[in-house]
Write an enzyme that holds these catalytic residues in place. Sequence first.
Site, PDB file in Angstrom:
ATOM      1  N   ASP A 181       0.828  -1.210   0.000  1.00 46.42           N
ATOM      2  CA  ASP A 181       0.000   0.000   0.000  1.00 46.42           C
ATOM      3  C   ASP A 181       0.861   1.258   0.000  1.00 46.42           C
ATOM      4  O   ASP A 181       2.082   1.213   0.165  1.00 46.42           O
ATOM      5  CB  ASP A 181      -0.892  -0.020   1.235  1.00 46.42           C
TER       6      ASP A 181
ATOM      7  N   ASP B 173     -10.427   2.717  -1.042  1.00 50.10           N
ATOM      8  CA  ASP B 173     -10.690   1.592  -0.153  1.00 50.10           C
ATOM      9  C   ASP B 173     -12.159   1.194  -0.202  1.00 50.10           C
ATOM     10  O   ASP B 173     -13.036   2.003  -0.529  1.00 50.10           O
ATOM     11  CB  ASP B 173     -10.322   1.957   1.285  1.00 50.10           C
TER      12      ASP B 173
END
Length: 320
Positions: free
Chosen positions: A69, A133
């Site tokens: 990430d 997300d």
Amino acid sequence: MPGTPSMTGVTGSSLVYPKPTASIAEVEPSLMWSPAVLAGVGVADNPGALYSAMHAYLAAAAVDGVKVDCQAGVGLVGSALGGGPAAARQFQAALEDSIAAHFPGNHAINCMCHSSENFYRFSRTAVARVSDDYYPRDPASSTPHIGACAFNSLYMGALVQPDWDMFQSAHPAGVLHGMARAVSGGAVYVSDKPGQHDFDLLRRLVLPDGAVLRALLPGRPTRDCLFADVLRDRQTLLKVWNANPVVGLVGVFNLQGASWDRNRRKFHVHDKRGQTLTTNISPADVESFRPSAAAAAAAAGDDGVSGGDSGASGSSRWAG
């Protein structure tokens, strides 16, 4: 400490103070007061050794892949190291070397990597998340999530295998997200809580042996909705096309009613009324079924008229 990963070769780090560019600060002003900017961030002197130490520990614990990430943060940090592209090149090469060494099958998902200085550095990893997300506790985020995946795939799909993120099958929007994953061409996986599953939905996404029926291409918007606002114009349905060896498929989604609010800095339901919308669906929505430019020109030259699309009407309802 028992179980602590070996840090052999990890020699140290330095503290740097990154500075966001003016354009990034305009899009995401909160970066200007983020901890990394105000307090600095530690940067490994030998990123390859750091990645190798972490990945060796995970592989020994039977972890078979990683999602990496915040990759665009490397470019931000690079502002204090002589340039973001150079830093991204160094760190991405070190990352991919370690992944190849520790995870058979090259199992990796690149994430938060939509800066060109990131994805132009991919050489041995091919999967990248194309969404924000997945927020199961934020109802306003469900429909913008799917819209972002589809439109980001239009660009990213030429460079990577787009990943549309996980979802929860028993969530109120689980069917909507399941349909989106089915047409996405990417992986289908869930983040269900133990014991909280919609098995009827999951069985529609996989074969009895658990194999996933994946389309061949990245799912992308059809031509007729490329320049429409599928979240806010109150009239356009999102159509996502894909193809398999012998068939094409088109998914139709009513995403109207919620979007990202730049003033509130969050997803916001701006229209709770909900409405039934209609659209035309045609084989020509599947780009693989369209004739090549040369064939179309030849056909038009033969009879002087090029054929138009004929479609059937479809509808979808968005419930607020």
